[in-house]
Structures are given as structure tokens and as C-alpha cells.
Design a protein around this motif. Structure first.
Motif, PDB file in Angstrom:
ATOM      1  N   LYS A 176      -5.989  -0.282  -4.604  1.00  0.00           N
ATOM      2  CA  LYS A 176      -5.787  -0.419  -3.231  1.00  0.00           C
ATOM      3  C   LYS A 176      -6.548  -1.350  -2.440  1.00  0.00           C
ATOM      4  O   LYS A 176      -5.881  -2.432  -1.621  1.00  0.00           O
ATOM      5  CB  LYS A 176      -5.675   0.980  -2.368  1.00  0.00           C
ATOM      6  CG  LYS A 176      -4.705   2.077  -3.023  1.00  0.00           C
ATOM      7  CD  LYS A 176      -4.238   3.147  -2.119  1.00  0.00           C
ATOM      8  CE  LYS A 176      -5.529   4.420  -2.177  1.00  0.00           C
ATOM      9  NZ  LYS A 176      -5.086   5.301  -1.545  1.00  0.00           N
ATOM     10  N   LEU A 235       0.707  -1.182  -0.020  1.00  0.00           N
ATOM     11  CA  LEU A 235      -0.058  -0.123   0.097  1.00  0.00           C
ATOM     12  C   LEU A 235       0.999   1.160   0.124  1.00  0.00           C
ATOM     13  O   LEU A 235       0.409   2.217  -0.434  1.00  0.00           O
ATOM     14  CB  LEU A 235      -0.961  -0.032   1.197  1.00  0.00           C
ATOM     15  CG  LEU A 235      -2.519  -0.579   1.031  1.00  0.00           C
ATOM     16  CD1 LEU A 235      -3.208   0.639   0.300  1.00  0.00           C
ATOM     17  CD2 LEU A 235      -2.567  -1.830   0.321  1.00  0.00           C
ATOM     18  N   LYS A 259      -5.169  -4.781  -0.840  1.00  0.00           N
ATOM     19  CA  LYS A 259      -5.320  -5.126   0.637  1.00  0.00           C
ATOM     20  C   LYS A 259      -6.073  -6.419   0.876  1.00  0.00           C
ATOM     21  O   LYS A 259      -5.571  -7.274   1.710  1.00  0.00           O
ATOM     22  CB  LYS A 259      -6.529  -4.143   1.297  1.00  0.00           C
ATOM     23  CG  LYS A 259      -5.705  -2.829   1.535  1.00  0.00           C
ATOM     24  CD  LYS A 259      -7.022  -1.906   1.970  1.00  0.00           C
ATOM     25  CE  LYS A 259      -6.346  -0.625   2.613  1.00  0.00           C
ATOM     26  NZ  LYS A 259      -7.428   0.493   3.111  1.00  0.00           N
TER      27      LYS A 259
END
Length: 790
Positions: free
Chosen positions: A699, A686, A703
Motif C-alpha cells: 500500500k 488503495l 501511495k
């Protein structure tokens, strides 16, 4: 030790040899009298109407863009869109039922099974092409397939075994081909088992038998690289070959695997590994069989091995081999190689199936020998084709193997399969397709030279054949497409894996050069130990996975400047090393060794270790403020994210400490693993994404990948704590049990933990499919997580 004789080898071979001689006499008569020519000519005349395009159709189809067959998914899509997929799969599955299962295609039960198989495979292919799953043979796809039948444990076992084989085979053997052969034979054994078990059994029984079939298929598959290919490749010295062959022969004739004993030769380590694997294979296969089935297995295995040995002993420079000496071993080895599979699964005796497999074998062998004739000639191997190429002008008595090939086709169609129209259709499809593929591979000029030699005995018949090769369409087969696709995948996988490991090591070495913290003048004046302690911890033999991942993502995926992200790389390793220092403290895990050296509190004191950990976390933040080449809002966002992540990781470690002596639920353990391991890994993905100002969807996908990758990593750690090696790990094993920690192994058991790890592996790979960037590095990183031994 008293050896229990299992078979009479000489008698067994002689009986099989007599049957092969009878078959050869029939073929010899037909080929010398050329009775096959009018028969096959008539068959081709009937067959060609379904396979020659009308000139007008060819005109309108110009430019329609039929993709090359190596473009696997595009080719399947084209087949489906052009309405050819059903027939393509039907002939492909029917061919496998003939070749591998010995089935008669006019039998009602066989027709029903073929139709069901076609529908099932078509559905799978259409779904996979819609989802654009390019990695058909990826570990994730294979594991998902195994889950459907409850055979995950067997699939995990096979994946581990294939990894071990790949790392131990000599470089002279093609690793991709070795894996392909083993996978193919596993599939073949599974097919035989599925046919034997039928559809009216319970799911538990089906799972049990499929699990056994996977293991049997792997163990049988080992014999090809470890016996046949090894002896053909001339890796062993003549003395080693003799000793090794005697070992195999003794095993097959007595039913007992001899001890290896003293091995005199340069390949001792290789043979020790092979002996161990083949011993396990033989004992497992033997243990699954009883009575007559066991004897049949020994007999067919001996026939296969001995006929291969007879062929292998031939010398291409010897001019006086008879036709019988050339062809009888070929008939025997090609038949027994398929009959072994039925013996391995203890299939119900069926004389009709056994006969069909016996007569069919030489057809396949002659096709394979044709395709490989120049490679075999260069290697000095004696096959029907190499021997004919070398001596046809000196030995007019030699049978032309190409003419014998068509004679076998005629005999199969009209004598073995009773002139069944579908059998005729499929065998002719396969024969013409083989020639088309050979012509494409060798080039028109070389192909014509070969045909000029091999077809000179009957030029009129050859003209008919060559017309079909030039103009016939719809003669390709799915197993060939699958074979090419598998080889491409395996070879690409190996190239990518080598590049991944090289990249990891190269970047790791570069990162190691930037981590040391310089001493200030003030440090020297006060003899302050904190910097020394920090550098001691940083100098350990760490994998540096987190900064390596950030390096790869930042530079190669988000196109950030290499020099600009150096502070971020240092920051990540400082944070990670600090977490390890705290983790090792007597108040937490009380570890003695870290990265192959004494832990920091043993080298210094607990107080110094605590202060050094705090010192490194602050240094990490200082490094982040040095990211001056990026937008200030992005840097501020990164620092905020980093601080939040560190705080969450502290919560995870507190959960870990509080859990000692308690039995956690799986949900609690997943959460704790995410906080302890997953978050740090997430940060390495990230942080460069934040600096690159990536969108939220991207993102979120990263994750999700990090969550599953982190848990998979932690499960592997737990497994290594039980099964690992101190020397490889760089830290003691058994610490979790000693500290009474709840782990994935303690909650799920070893088998359950492995399944959970592979489930998270699959979920991680599936999360990557939503990331638009090239994710090759991350796929191999996740593969490394679950396959590592340290």
C-alpha cells in the motif's frame, strides 16, 4: 518568387557518379578475376583460430544454457558471467566507429575513444541488468539519460514528436520500425556530434550541442519514413508520387520549400501533415548551417534522394540493365546516406573520413539487400540480389552480388584500411554473423538453396564460408541485440497501449451503466430536483478514470469479484463528481462548462448544486456500506480511509481558494495538488487494496505512485489550460490566468512545468518497480496522464 539556386544538381550528381564508376571498375576487375578469393581465404584462415570452438570445449559447454539473444538482459548477464562482454562490446563499438563515424581503427585517438566507450557502456549494462530494468527504451529511462546531460527539453520535444508521428503514419508503414529508425538516426547524429566536440568543452556548451544534435537527428530521421519508405510502400498514386518527388527535388536544388498548393489525390491530409513536418525539418537543419557546410548538405541530400529515385524507377521485368546501372546508384545512395550526417552537424572537413564512408557504404547495403532479398523480390523492387535471382540464368554477364560482397570486404580490409588486423577481425565477424542470422531466420533448407545459387561460382571458397557459419562463435554484435530488443519493446508497447485504451473504453462504458441514481416514489411526489441534478452531472462525458483504475486493480491485480466491488465503483465516481460540482461553483472556480456541457449551477442554481454535491458524498458512503461480501473490518477500514481522504481533499480545495491572487511556492503547489488530485487517485488504488487486505508495504508503494501520478496529472492540466483545445478539453482554456491562480506553469514556466511533469512521471514509474503485482496497466495510465490532450 525568385528561387535562389543552391547547387548545380546535374554537375553534382555527375561528379559523384564518376567517383562511384571508378570504385565500381576496381571492384568489377577483382570480382571477375576472383582475386578476392585467395586474399579473403587467407584472412579467414587467420581469423578462424579465435572463433572456432575446440570439440572438447564444446562437449563441456553442453547444457550450460547460453540464452537466446532476444532475451536481452539474460544475454547480457550471460556475456558478463562467461567473460565475453568486454570483447563483445569492443568489436561492437569499433564497428560503429568504422560504419557510422568513418574512423580508422588503428588510430591512437580512436582506440582511446573505443576503450572509454566500452567501459562506460559495460558499467551501464551491468547496472541495468542487476536492477532488472526490462524496459531499456522506456520513456522514463530515456528521460533519466537526458537529465545527465541537461537535455531534458530536447528529450520531451522528441517524445512528443514521436507520439505525433506514430499517430499520423499510414498503417502500411510499420510504426515500430519507423520509431526505431528515427531513434537510431538520432543516436547516430549524437555520436557524430560527441566525436566532433571532444571532451574539453564546458558543460553548457556540451548541453547546447547535444540539444541541437537531438533535434537534428530527429529531423533527419523523418526523411526515412516520410520520403524513402513512403515512396517505396506504394501508398501514393503514381500521380501523387510524381508530384511529391518534384516537391522534394525542388527543395533540395533551390534551398526553398515550395508551398504544397493544390493536391489532387486521396492522400491529401497525409501529405499536408508530412509537408508541414518536413518543411520544419528542412528549415531547422538549414538554419544550423553556414556557407560550404550548407552546400555540402544540399549536395549529399540530393545525391541520396536522386540515387534512390533512379533505383526506384527500375522495373524488375526489364531484362537489359547493365551492371553499372545496377550498382552505381547503390554505391551513391549508401555513401551519401552516411555523409549526410556529417554535413548536418557541420563536421570539420576530413577527406580521409569522407573516403572511408564512401567506400564502406556498399558493404552495408549489400548486406541489407541480402537479408531482404525475398521481401524485395515479392515487392518487385530491383536490387542487386533480386535482379540476379531473376536473370542469372539468362544473363551470364551479370555480376553475382554475393561474390561482389566478398570483393568489397577484401577491398575494404586491404585497400581502405591498410590490412589492419582489428579491421579484418571485425568485418569478418560482421559478415559471418550476418549469414548466421539469415540462416536462423530463413531455416537451413531455404538458406542452403540460396547458397547453392549464389556460391556456385566458387564452391571451394563457399565451403570455407559455410564451415565458419556452422561453427564460428563470438561473432555477434551489440547493435543487432539492441535493434531486436528495441523493436520488441516498441511492438509490445504498442500492443499494450492498444489493449489499455480498449480496456479503458470498455470498462468506462460498463461503469456508465451503473451510475444513474433511481428516483424513489417520494421523489416523484415532491418533484424533488436533487436526484435529477445528480444524474445530470453523472451523465456528463466523464473519463471515469478513478473507478476504471479501481476496477482494474480490484479485479485483475487483487482478484476481487467483479460484482462485489460495484458499490465501490459507484462510490468513487459519486465522490469525484461531487468534488467537480463544488469546484465549479461561483464561490470557487466559477466555471461555465464541465464535461462538454453547462455546469450544474448554470443548469439549475447554485443552491441546488451545493445540495447535490453533498447528496452525492453521502450516497458514496451509503454505497461503501453495501460492500457486504468483504470482511467487516476491511469495509470499516475502507470507510474510515474514504472519510479521511474526503476531509483532506476539502482542505486541498480550501488551500486552492485561499491561494487565488497569491504566489505559491513550488512546495505549496505540490502539496495542494496532492490534496486536490493525488488523494482522489490514491483512493482508487488503495480502496481495492484495503478490501483485499494487502500488506502495508504494498500500500505504501501504491501511495508513492499515486502521489507522483497525481501531481503529474495536475501539471498536465495546467499545461492544457494554456495549450489545450476547448473542443477536446470540454471546458474553457485560460481559466487559471483569468482567476489569477498559481499553477505549475505560472511558477515554473511552460518548459519548467514540462520538466517537472516528466520528473514526477519518472518517480511514479520508479515507485511501481516496488509493487509486486503486474503494473502494466498503471504504467500506461501514467503515460496516458502525461500524453493526453484532454
Amino acid at each position: 518568387m525568385i528561387k535562389e539556386l543552391t547547387i548545380n544538381a546535374d554537375s553534382c550528381y555527375r561528379l559523384a557518379e564518376e567517383k562511384a564508376e571508378q570504385y565500381f571498375k576496381i571492384l568489377y576487375t577483382q570480382v571477375t578475376e576472383k582475386t578476392y578469393v585467395p586474399t579473403i581465404t587467407k584472412d579467414i584462415q587467420a581469423w578462424k583460430h579465435n572463433h572456432l570452438r575446440h570439440p572438447l570445449f564444446s562437449f563441456f559447454m553442453r547444457g550450460k544454457g547460453k540464452p537466446d539473444s532476444w532475451e536481452y538482459h539474460k544475454y547480457i548477464q550471460w556475456m558478463n558471467q562467461s567473460g565475453k562482454l568486454d570483447n563483445y562490446l569492443d568489436r561492437s563499438i569499433a564497428y560503429i566507429f568504422m560504419r557510422d563515424l568513418g574512423k580508422a581503427l588503428d588510430a591512437p585517438d580512436t582506440k582511446t575513444r573505443i576503450n572509454k566507450s566500452v567501459l562506460k557502456i559495460k558499467k551501464h549494462l551491468i547496472q541495468s541488468t542487476k536492477m532488472d530494468k526490462t524496459e531499456t527504451f522506456s520513456m522514463a529511462n530515456l528521460y533519466r539519460m537526458a537529465q545527465k546531460d541537461g537535455v531534458e527539453s530536447a528529450m520531451i520535444w522528441v517524445i512528443d514528436k514521436l507520439k505525433t508521428v506514430s499517430s499520423n503514419i499510414p498503417k502500411e508503414l510499420d510504426g515500430a520500425q519507423v520509431q526505431r529508425k528515427i531513434i537510431k538516426l538520432i543516436a547516430g547524429v549524437i555520436m557524430q556530434e560527441v566525436i566532433e566536440m571532444g571532451s574539453d568543452i564546458s558543460q553548457d556548451e556540451r548541453t547546447r550541442r547535444l540539444d541541437k544534435a537531438i533535434r537534428l537527428g530527429y529531423y533527419y530521421g523523418l526523411t526515412y519514413p516520410f520520403i524513402d519508405d513512403l515512396l517505396d510502400a506504394k501508398i501514393l498514386s503514381p500521380a501523387e508520387e510524381k508530384q511529391y518527388s518534384e516537391l522534394i527535388r525542388t527543395t533540395l536544388t533551390t534551398g526553398i520549400v515550395p508551398k504544397l498548393g493544390v493536391w489532387r489525390g486521396s492522400n491529401k491530409e497525409l501529405i499536408q501533415y508530412i509537408h508541414s513536418e518536413l518543411r520544419d525539418a528542412f528549415q531547422y537543419i538549414k538554419g544550423q548551417q553556414q556557407g560550404e557546410a550548407r552546400n555540402y548538405f544540399f549536395e549529399q541530400s540530393y545525391l541520396f534522394f536522386h540515387s534512390q529515385e533512379v533505383d526506384r524507377a527500375k522495373d524488375l521485368s526489364y531484362e537489359k540493365y547493365t551492371n553499372e546501372e545496377i550498382y552505381i546508384p547503390v554505391i551513391l545512395k549508401s555513401a551519401s546516406s552516411r555523409l549526410i550526417v556529417r554535413s548536418i552537424i557541420s563536421a570539420t572537413p576530413n577527406e580521409d573520413i569522407d573516403n572511408r564512408l564512401f567506400y564502406y557504404g556498399i558493404y552495408n547495403q549489400l548486406a541489407d539487400d541480402f537479408a531482404d532479398m525475398f521481401d524485395d523480390l515479392e515487392a518487385g523492387a530491383v536490387t542487386p540480389y533480386t535482379y540476379y535471382l531473376k536473370y542469372h540464368d539468362k544473363r551470364p554477364d551479370l555480376i553475382n552480388p554475393f561474390e561482389l560482397y566478398w570483393t568489397v570486404i577484401s577491398y575494404l580490409i586491404h585497400n581502405v584500411y591498410r590490412s589492419d588486423s582489428k579491421t579484418c577481425e571485425i568485418i569478418l565477424n560482421r559478415a559471418i554473423n550476418g549469414l548466421k542470422r539469415y540462416k536462423e531466420r530463413m531455416g537451413t533448407k531455404k538458406y542452403n538453396e540460396v547458397m547453392e545459387l549464389l556460391a556456385q561460382g566458387h564452391p571451394d571458397f563457399n565451403r570455407i564460408i559455410q564451415k565458419m557459419v556452422q561453427k564460428a562463435d563470438d561473432v555477434d554484435f551489440f547493435d543487432k541485440l539492441l535493434r531486436d530488443h528495441m523493436l520488441t519493446n516498441l511492438k509490445n508497447e504498442k500492443i499494450e497501449e492498444d489493449e489499455f485504451l480498449t480496456t479503458i473504453e470498455t470498462v468506462r462504458e460498463e461503469i456508465n451503466t451503473i451510475l444513474q441514481i433511481p428516483k424513489s416514489e417520494h421523489d416523484f411526489l415532491t418533484n424533488e430536483k436533487i436526484t435529477d441534478a445528480a444524474n445530470y452531472s453523472l451523465a456528463g462525458d466523464g473519463k471515469r478514470l478513478r473507478p476504471v483504475v479501481t476496477w482494474m486493480m480490484g479485479i485483475h491485480e487483487f482478484r476481487l469479484e467483479q460484482t462485489a466491488i460495484v458499490p465501490l465503483l459507484k462510490s468513487l465516481e459519486y465522490m469525484h463528481t461531487a468534488s467537480l460540482i463544488f469546484d465549479d461553483l461561483p464561490s470557487q472556480d466559477n466555471a461555465n462548462i464541465r464535461r462538454g456541457r453547462p455546469t450544474l449551477h448554470h443548469k439549475y442554481t447554485s443552491a441546488i448544486a451545493e445540495l447535490t454535491g453533498l447528496f452525492l458524498t453521502q450516497k458514496a458512503t451509503v454505497e461503501q456500506t453495501a460492500l457486504t461480501q468483504f470482511d467487516s473490518k476491511a469495509v470499516l477500514s475502507l470507510i474510515q480511509y474514504s472519510s479521511q481522504t474526503t476531509a483532506e481533499m476539502c482542505k486541498g480545495q480550501a488551500m486552492d481558494i485561499d491561494s487565488k491572487g497569491k504566489q505559491l511556492t513550488l512546495e505549496q503547489l505540490n502539496l495542494m495538488s496532492y490534496y486536490k488530485t493525488g488523494l482522489a487517485f490514491e483512493a482508487s488504488l488503495l480502496m481495492p487494496a484495503i478490501l483485499a487486505e494487502a500488506d502495508e508495504a504494498k500500500k505504501d508503494s501504491l501511495k508513492q505512485f499515486a502521489y507522483h501520478a497525481g501531481i503529474a496529472f495536475q501539471i498536465k492540466d495546467d499545461l492544457l489550460d494554456v495549450e489545450g483545445n476547448l473542443e477536446r478539453l470540454g471546458k474553457p482554456i485560460g481559466k487559471d490566468a483569468e482567476n489569477n491562480n498559481s499553477t505549475f506553469v505560472s511558477i515554473l514556466g511552460i518548459d519548467g512545468a514540462r520538466k517537472a511533469m516528466w520528473e514526477h512521471y519518472c518517480l511514479g514509474i520508479e515507485a511501481l518497480e516496488l509493487v509486486p503485482q503486474n503494473t502494466t496497466f498503471l504504467k500506461h495510465l501514467l503515460k496516458y496522464f502525461v500524453n493526453r490532450d484532454h
